[in-house]
Design an enzyme around this catalytic site. Sequence first.
Site, PDB file in Angstrom:
ATOM      1  CD  GLU A   1       8.776  25.593  63.937  1.00 48.01           C
ATOM      2  OE1 GLU A   1       9.577  26.167  64.688  1.00 48.01           O
ATOM      3  OE2 GLU A   1       9.094  25.175  62.808  1.00 48.01           O
TER       4      GLU A   1
ATOM      5  CG  HIS B   1      17.867  20.966  67.651  1.00 47.21           C
ATOM      6  ND1 HIS B   1      18.012  20.556  66.345  1.00 47.21           N
ATOM      7  CD2 HIS B   1      17.080  22.077  67.610  1.00 47.21           C
ATOM      8  CE1 HIS B   1      17.346  21.382  65.546  1.00 47.21           C
ATOM      9  NE2 HIS B   1      16.786  22.325  66.291  1.00 47.21           N
TER      10      HIS B   1
ATOM     11  NE  ARG C   1      12.253  23.028  69.439  1.00 46.50           N
ATOM     12  CZ  ARG C   1      12.939  23.551  68.469  1.00 46.50           C
ATOM     13  NH1 ARG C   1      14.212  23.860  68.652  1.00 46.50           N
ATOM     14  NH2 ARG C   1      12.388  23.776  67.313  1.00 46.50           N
TER      15      ARG C   1
ATOM     16  CG  HIS D   1      14.098  19.073  67.703  1.00 50.44           C
ATOM     17  ND1 HIS D   1      12.976  18.297  67.513  1.00 50.44           N
ATOM     18  CD2 HIS D   1      13.890  20.212  66.999  1.00 50.44           C
ATOM     19  CE1 HIS D   1      12.130  18.946  66.722  1.00 50.44           C
ATOM     20  NE2 HIS D   1      12.663  20.122  66.402  1.00 50.44           N
TER      21      HIS D   1
ATOM     22  NE  ARG E   1      17.080  27.348  69.135  1.00 48.33           N
ATOM     23  CZ  ARG E   1      16.474  26.865  68.051  1.00 48.33           C
ATOM     24  NH1 ARG E   1      15.731  27.655  67.290  1.00 48.33           N
ATOM     25  NH2 ARG E   1      16.618  25.604  67.711  1.00 48.33           N
TER      26      ARG E   1
HETATM   27  P1  FAD Z   1      26.152  26.864  60.978  1.00 42.46           P
HETATM   28  O1  FAD Z   1      25.124  26.998  59.949  1.00 42.46           O
HETATM   29  O2  FAD Z   1      26.167  25.619  61.792  1.00 42.46           O
HETATM   30  O3  FAD Z   1      27.553  27.034  60.286  1.00 42.46           O
HETATM   31  C1  FAD Z   1      28.760  26.823  60.980  1.00 42.46           C
HETATM   32  C2  FAD Z   1      29.918  27.133  60.058  1.00 42.46           C
HETATM   33  O4  FAD Z   1      31.132  27.137  60.811  1.00 42.46           O
HETATM   34  C3  FAD Z   1      30.111  26.124  58.950  1.00 42.46           C
HETATM   35  O5  FAD Z   1      30.408  26.811  57.763  1.00 42.46           O
HETATM   36  C4  FAD Z   1      31.354  25.350  59.391  1.00 42.46           C
HETATM   37  O6  FAD Z   1      32.110  24.814  58.328  1.00 42.46           O
HETATM   38  C5  FAD Z   1      32.128  26.438  60.085  1.00 42.46           C
HETATM   39  N1  FAD Z   1      33.139  25.971  61.028  1.00 42.46           N
HETATM   40  C6  FAD Z   1      32.984  25.300  62.188  1.00 42.46           C
HETATM   41  N2  FAD Z   1      34.185  25.068  62.756  1.00 42.46           N
HETATM   42  C7  FAD Z   1      35.123  25.597  61.925  1.00 42.46           C
HETATM   43  C8  FAD Z   1      36.537  25.662  61.940  1.00 42.46           C
HETATM   44  N3  FAD Z   1      37.272  25.144  62.923  1.00 42.46           N
HETATM   45  N4  FAD Z   1      37.173  26.272  60.900  1.00 42.46           N
HETATM   46  C9  FAD Z   1      36.457  26.798  59.878  1.00 42.46           C
HETATM   47  N5  FAD Z   1      35.114  26.778  59.820  1.00 42.46           N
HETATM   48  C10 FAD Z   1      34.457  26.180  60.824  1.00 42.46           C
HETATM   49  N6  FAD Z   1      16.643  27.054  63.699  1.00 42.46           N
HETATM   50  C11 FAD Z   1      15.573  27.789  63.349  1.00 42.46           C
HETATM   51  O7  FAD Z   1      15.453  28.935  63.768  1.00 42.46           O
HETATM   52  N7  FAD Z   1      14.635  27.271  62.501  1.00 42.46           N
HETATM   53  C12 FAD Z   1      14.720  26.012  62.007  1.00 42.46           C
HETATM   54  O8  FAD Z   1      13.876  25.591  61.247  1.00 42.46           O
HETATM   55  C13 FAD Z   1      15.824  25.213  62.394  1.00 42.46           C
HETATM   56  N8  FAD Z   1      15.930  23.935  61.958  1.00 42.46           N
HETATM   57  C14 FAD Z   1      17.059  23.228  62.271  1.00 42.46           C
HETATM   58  C15 FAD Z   1      17.212  21.944  61.761  1.00 42.46           C
HETATM   59  C16 FAD Z   1      18.385  21.240  62.008  1.00 42.46           C
HETATM   60  C17 FAD Z   1      18.546  19.851  61.456  1.00 42.46           C
HETATM   61  C18 FAD Z   1      19.418  21.819  62.795  1.00 42.46           C
HETATM   62  C19 FAD Z   1      20.696  21.076  63.062  1.00 42.46           C
HETATM   63  C20 FAD Z   1      19.242  23.083  63.331  1.00 42.46           C
HETATM   64  C21 FAD Z   1      18.080  23.797  63.076  1.00 42.46           C
HETATM   65  N9  FAD Z   1      17.893  25.078  63.597  1.00 42.46           N
HETATM   66  C22 FAD Z   1      16.790  25.794  63.237  1.00 42.46           C
HETATM   67  C23 FAD Z   1      18.980  25.762  64.263  1.00 42.46           C
HETATM   68  C24 FAD Z   1      19.694  26.658  63.228  1.00 42.46           C
HETATM   69  O9  FAD Z   1      19.632  26.041  61.967  1.00 42.46           O
HETATM   70  C25 FAD Z   1      21.140  26.899  63.602  1.00 42.46           C
HETATM   71  O10 FAD Z   1      21.206  27.382  64.917  1.00 42.46           O
HETATM   72  C26 FAD Z   1      21.758  27.922  62.656  1.00 42.46           C
HETATM   73  O11 FAD Z   1      21.603  27.529  61.326  1.00 42.46           O
HETATM   74  C27 FAD Z   1      23.226  28.101  62.984  1.00 42.46           C
HETATM   75  O12 FAD Z   1      23.784  28.915  61.994  1.00 42.46           O
HETATM   76  P2  FAD Z   1      25.257  29.420  62.149  1.00 42.46           P
HETATM   77  O13 FAD Z   1      25.520  30.361  61.039  1.00 42.46           O
HETATM   78  O14 FAD Z   1      25.488  29.924  63.520  1.00 42.46           O
HETATM   79  O15 FAD Z   1      26.160  28.095  62.028  1.00 42.46           O
HETATM   80  C1  SIN Z   2      12.206  22.360  63.477  1.00 42.46           C
HETATM   81  O1  SIN Z   2      11.872  22.471  62.305  1.00 42.46           O
HETATM   82  O2  SIN Z   2      11.632  21.629  64.290  1.00 42.46           O
HETATM   83  C2  SIN Z   2      13.426  23.096  63.944  1.00 42.46           C
HETATM   84  C3  SIN Z   2      13.069  24.425  64.394  1.00 42.46           C
HETATM   85  C4  SIN Z   2      14.116  24.982  65.304  1.00 42.46           C
HETATM   86  O3  SIN Z   2      15.049  24.304  65.720  1.00 42.46           O
HETATM   87  O4  SIN Z   2      13.970  26.149  65.648  1.00 42.46           O
END
Ligand code: FAD
Ligand code: SIN
Length: 539
Positions: free
Chosen positions: A118, A341, A280, A235, A376
């Site tokens: 990537e 993103h 990015r 992104h 990032r």
């Molecule tokens: P999340 O997975 O966003 O979970 C948040 C949680 O908080 C959820 O359960 C939600 O319900 C809960 N929540 C929020 N507010 C409240 C509230 N008020 N009360 C109760 N619960 C609440 N990163 C990578 O490293 N590699 C990748 O390939 C990648 N691809 C991505 C693709 C997409 C489409 C996106 C959007 C992001 C991607 N990222 C990637 C970034 C990465 O996925 C996220 O940064 C990471 O998954 C965040 O995880 P998290 O556990 O912090 O939060």
């Molecule tokens: C992607 O697959 O392009 C997302 C990867 C990331 O947000 O780190």
Amino acid sequence: MRFDVAGKYDVIVIGSGISGLICALELAKKNKTVCMLAKEAVTEGSSLYAQGGIAVPLSESDSVEKHLQDTLNAGTGLINIDVAREIIAHSGSSLEQLISYGVNFDLTKQNKIHLTKEAAHSTSRVCHVGGDASGRYITKVLVDKACREPNISISQGTVALALLTDERKNANGVLVEDVTRNHYALLADDIVIATGGIGQIFTNTTNPKVCTGDGIVMSYRGGAELQDLEMIQFHPTGLFDKGEPFLISEAIRGEGGKLKNIKGEYFANRYHEQGELAPRDVLSRAIFFELEKTNSSHVFLDISNFDKDYFKSRFPSIYQTCLDRKIEFFEIGIPVAPAAHYFIGGIKCDLSGATNIGNLWCVGECASNGFHGANRLASNSLLECIVSPHFLVEQLSENSKVTLNNVNHFEIDLDLKEYDDDIVFRMTADLKRNNSNTLGLIRTKSVLSKHLDYLTSLFELLNPDKLSLNCQVQELKNMILLSFLICQAALKREHSLGVHYRQDFMSLPSEFKHSISRKNTELYWLSQMSSSSLTANLR
Ligand code: FAD
Ligand code: SIN
């Protein structure tokens, strides 16, 4: 108004993304009783939609130091090197743990984990599952495991509305609205915020609906320091289409996809020597400038050099989505444009997720420990999500002291105003659009100043300091306050650095500093320092 206490636990984890799930599982192993809250279904969050995968230095020619160097290069000076080194050094063991839980990473013909490339990685080091469905597979394995764990109780459809603090201002509970619209307090020795990102404050985002920054704002109201709020990553390739937000993974560019403008010209190399694999922040801005130049809304990701069958098996979700949305992706290319993103800023914390508030911890995207600097590196977020919970749980188990007392209810001053649903809906849409036009890829003082006035005027309509029991209203209040704090930090950072690009202050800073936002305090700056002194400072 008076709220009864409906449950007491060792730890409440707010959020069920990959960071919250791993945290809950590790706490349960230490015999802690955990209540995990999820705003919607337990699986919903950015984690579910992650595509590219997890960056881990696995290949023989790779090393922790090389991965660290790429992270530092992408992060442009604001990275906490101690934190970054620790996270990358623990990547292998955390990956092993996922594998032991049953995550079957995609393999090569030689039965080794397949590594893709990537942007801004000097080598292939991104592990993935189900082609481009990494998040979906990992989430499923972790949710299944958490559901079988007797120490974990999962409350789906339960919205955390406010953090509750005791007389010493330590975090000791959460006010929630559950799925039946009942309101009550839950108490715990420790509270972990794992609420993910903030993409929903913008119109164009890759983030799902739950990403409104609730946990970050809740912590701020409770006195937590927030860090680098102006650092928002766009992104380069969100799918440009009227449907639900959808990402077109960077891994496609890593494997040869090319960007062309609507005139059919390939342009990425004109902006950076790494072309499509430039960091990015650089590539997103390049697309922005190209859109302005050609007066268009999107560019195309040209995938015509891929073998169709290979593309279908390597990127099945993207393939299917393009088919479903009737995009002629092999013939014309995939229409893409930059989309909000990832939130680099967040709740200021050390490596273990400790904040300046007693018994309040944070993990995952809502946390800001200095790993991502000012931009990032791709796939370092899921890496943080799988590694950081281990540091958190270790520290929490050592530090935790029981703060629960005989409290059986809480008194909270409420905003009792009735709000019309249509007005709330319209105000939310306006806020997102205005944020997109001001807090996006290119920023200037005059535009930011006007936006700050607009946000201040919203405070008069919807007092963000008073809690509403209407979840939609409370969510909007959170988004307004967060937008205000982001705008304030963007205005005060008078230089350009990583994702923060000021057209009126294009030069780099003379010193690398973090912006700190804290309730009832003027925004202030802290020099980048090592994690050990950071921890000492926080406590
Ligand atoms: P999340 O997975 O966003 O979970 C948040 C949680 O908080 C959820 O359960 C939600 O319900 C809960 N929540 C929020 N507010 C409240 C509230 N008020 N009360 C109760 N619960 C609440 N990163 C990578 O490293 N590699 C990748 O390939 C990648 N691809 C991505 C693709 C997409 C489409 C996106 C959007 C992001 C991607 N990222 C990637 C970034 C990465 O996925 C996220 O940064 C990471 O998954 C965040 O995880 P998290 O556990 O912090 O939060
Ligand atoms: C992607 O697959 O392009 C997302 C990867 C990331 O947000 O780190």
